[in-house]
Design an enzyme around this catalytic site. Structure first.
Site, PDB file in Angstrom:
ATOM      1  N   GLN A  36      -7.929 -11.163   7.325  1.00 37.78           N
ATOM      2  CA  GLN A  36      -6.776 -12.049   7.480  1.00 37.78           C
ATOM      3  C   GLN A  36      -7.269 -13.428   7.893  1.00 37.78           C
ATOM      4  OE1 GLN A  36      -3.549 -10.240   9.728  1.00 37.78           O
ATOM      5  NE2 GLN A  36      -3.757  -8.327   8.624  1.00 37.78           N
ATOM      6  N   GLU A  71      -5.525  -8.321  -0.549  1.00 42.31           N
ATOM      7  CA  GLU A  71      -6.263  -7.997   0.682  1.00 42.31           C
ATOM      8  C   GLU A  71      -7.714  -7.755   0.298  1.00 42.31           C
ATOM      9  OE1 GLU A  71      -4.915  -5.071   3.541  1.00 42.31           O
ATOM     10  OE2 GLU A  71      -2.807  -5.487   3.094  1.00 42.31           O
ATOM     11  N   GLU A  77       0.813  -1.231   0.000  1.00 44.48           N
ATOM     12  CA  GLU A  77       0.000   0.000   0.000  1.00 44.48           C
ATOM     13  C   GLU A  77       0.845   1.279   0.000  1.00 44.48           C
ATOM     14  OE1 GLU A  77      -2.974  -0.210   3.129  1.00 44.48           O
ATOM     15  OE2 GLU A  77      -4.014  -1.857   2.128  1.00 44.48           O
TER      16      GLU A  77
END
Length: 500
Positions: free
Chosen positions: A350, A293, A174
């Site tokens: 996660q 993600e 990111e």
């Protein structure tokens, strides 16, 4: 009266082969993901290395093929050398990303051991926030070089004679985000990423690399970021990454369940941008996507503001998921499978305790959240070739979306095992969806099982001592003369499994 939907599924309408890594996940040094999550040496189920075997068994049920590690925001301030060698000699560090203290009890080698126990590969991230080319090439040498060099011999001295042979690597995390340690402009990141990529592949030419895309499609630099980064890196990387999280902050269920349409648009936009750079460079290479993600994340935001800074493994990002969250997670999986020709890697963020399908109690049991089930069903039954279904479904409009189909679906054909699996979400809040599917090209196929995840309470959650949301196999799907009929109950996730 039921609402009606139709679809045609033909084995020749192929989207593409599904890369099993699309069912990957993610463990970051964040909250209780590592400590008290996968690793708790005092736990009754702990193995000789301190890993919780009850967690390992639940992860195995998910058939997770790939785990991204060690971050996430954490990696942008991480010195990998802190996590190797004798544990007693490892330093404690302040983690600026999450304002906690990292003990470094678990590092690269221990994590590789854990990944072997769950039968998964590791998608290793390198720090391009505070570090760069040198640390990255050294880590590849430490992990993948056989012997006879400083870093490979250091690994051997740490008790790991055989190289780890890590195939997939993320070039930072990111880097477009101002919250990131070492945040960079697209040009700054692109230049660093390409030079790091070259050096890493000079150490090991067999590795695959993921360049950082936008943190979400609402970033002010979105699309320009991808175009600029790929201008620099196109010839040296194999994937561009995407990240997105959704939440039902307004408690608007119709709008919430439509958010996978935003995910669709994000995927299409990145494919278009990558193909533009391909055209511009007259390249023969097609850039694939790593959605490394993705999840629902919003429940824990307020609680996380109250955490004491610099504590060790505090309960951070511990969303407790509702039944409605499981429906959106199902639709997000469908979105990625519908572009399986380009989305080759994905990591549910996660895996344990931190916005996760699996939760643990310190000293106690591990348990399954609502989102565990669609993720498990897709991973276990969604192997093979994704098919393009022709769908006719009634639609609705919501606050942010128009023409939202009540039926969200994708089909997967496993030619080798002669199975067909239809994944379907009924987004209708009050009506059963009566589904008719033409499957005449699958001659002789019969329904083996129709799994349904449903609940009258959209806010129902599971807890460590009580399961309120779990699937049953009482769905009514049947096949007659090449036509499948099924009633999809209101607000339900369905897995219709057929075989010859």
């Amino acid at each position: 009266m039921a609402v009606k939907a139709k679809m045609t599924v033909d084995k020749e309408f192929k989207i593409g082969q599904i890369d099993e890594r699309i069912y990957g996940s993610f463990i970051e040094h964040l909250g209780r993901a590592v400590y008290e999550g996968i690793y708790e040496p005092d736990h009754p189920s702990a193995d000789e290395q301190g890993f919780r075997t009850d967690v390992i068994e639940l992860v195995k049920q998910l058939r997770v093929p790939l785990v991204r590690y060690p971050g996430g925001n954490f990696v942008s301030g991480y010195n990998w050398e802190d996590g190797v060698g004798p544990v007693a000699d490892r330093p404690r560090r302040l983690d600026l990303a999450w304002r906690t203290t990292e003990t470094n009890h678990i590092g690269t080698n221990e994590f590789m051991d854990w990944a072997k126990k769950i039968n998964a590969e590791v998608n290793m991230a390198v720090n391009l926030g505070t570090r760069g080319i040198d640390a990255a090439r050294n880590l590849v040498e430490y992990c993948n070089h056989t012997s006879g060099s400083y870093w490979s011999d250091l690994r051997i001295s740490h008790g790991y004679k055989e190289p780890h042979k890590i195939k997939t690597w993320c070039l930072g995390n990111e880097m477009d985000g101002p919250w990131q340690i070492g945040h960079k402009t697209a040009d700054e990141y692109g230049r660093l990423a390409v030079e790091t990529a070259k050096a890493m592949k000079w150490v090991d030419p067999t590795i695959e690399l993921v360049a950082c895309g936008s943190s979400n499609r609402h970033m002010p630099t979105f699309a320009d970021w991808e175009a600029t980064v790929l201008e620099h890196t196109y010839d040296h990387v194999d994937y561009i990454s995407l990240h997105t999280y959704y939440g039902n902050r307004d408690n608007d269920l119709g709008n919430y369940l439509a958010q996978s349409l935003d995910m669709d648009q994000f995927i299409y936009s990145i494919i278009s941008t990558a193909d533009y750079i391909k055209a511009k460079k007259r390249s023969k290479k097609t850039m694939n996507l790593s959605f490394d993600e993705w999840n629902v994340w919003f429940h824990s935001n307020e609680a996380d503001k109250k955490i004491e800074p610099w504590s060790i493994a505090p309960p951070q990002l511990e969303d407790i998921y509702t039944f409605e969250d499981s429906l959106l997670v199902g639709s997000m999986l469908i979105s990625m499978l519908k572009r399986a020709d380009r989305v080759k890697i994905a990591c549910l963020a996660q895996l344990v305790n931190v916005i996760a399908p699996i939760m643990t109690v310190k000293g106690g049991e591990a348990w399954k959240q609502t989102i565990f089930y669609p993720y498990m069903h897709a991973s276990v039954f969604g192997r093979g070739t994704a098919l393009h279904s022709i769908v006719s479904s009634p639609k609705y409009d919501s606050k942010d979306f128009t023409d939202v189909p009540y039926l969200d679906t994708v089909s997967v054909h496993d030619e080798e095992n002669e199975t067909l699996t239809i994944f379907a979400v009924n987004r209708h809040q009050s009506e059963t969806l009566s589904l008719e599917a033409d499957i005449r090209s699958f001659e002789g196929y019969r329904v083996n099982e129709h799994i349904v995840l449903e609940n009258d309470d959209v806010k129902a959650t599971n807890q460590f001592n009580h399961t309120n949301v779990s699937p049953h196999s009482n769905g009514d799907a049947s096949v007659d003369n090449g036509h499948l009929a099924a009633n999809l109950s209101k607000l339900s996730w369905n897995v219709i499994r057929l075989a010859k």
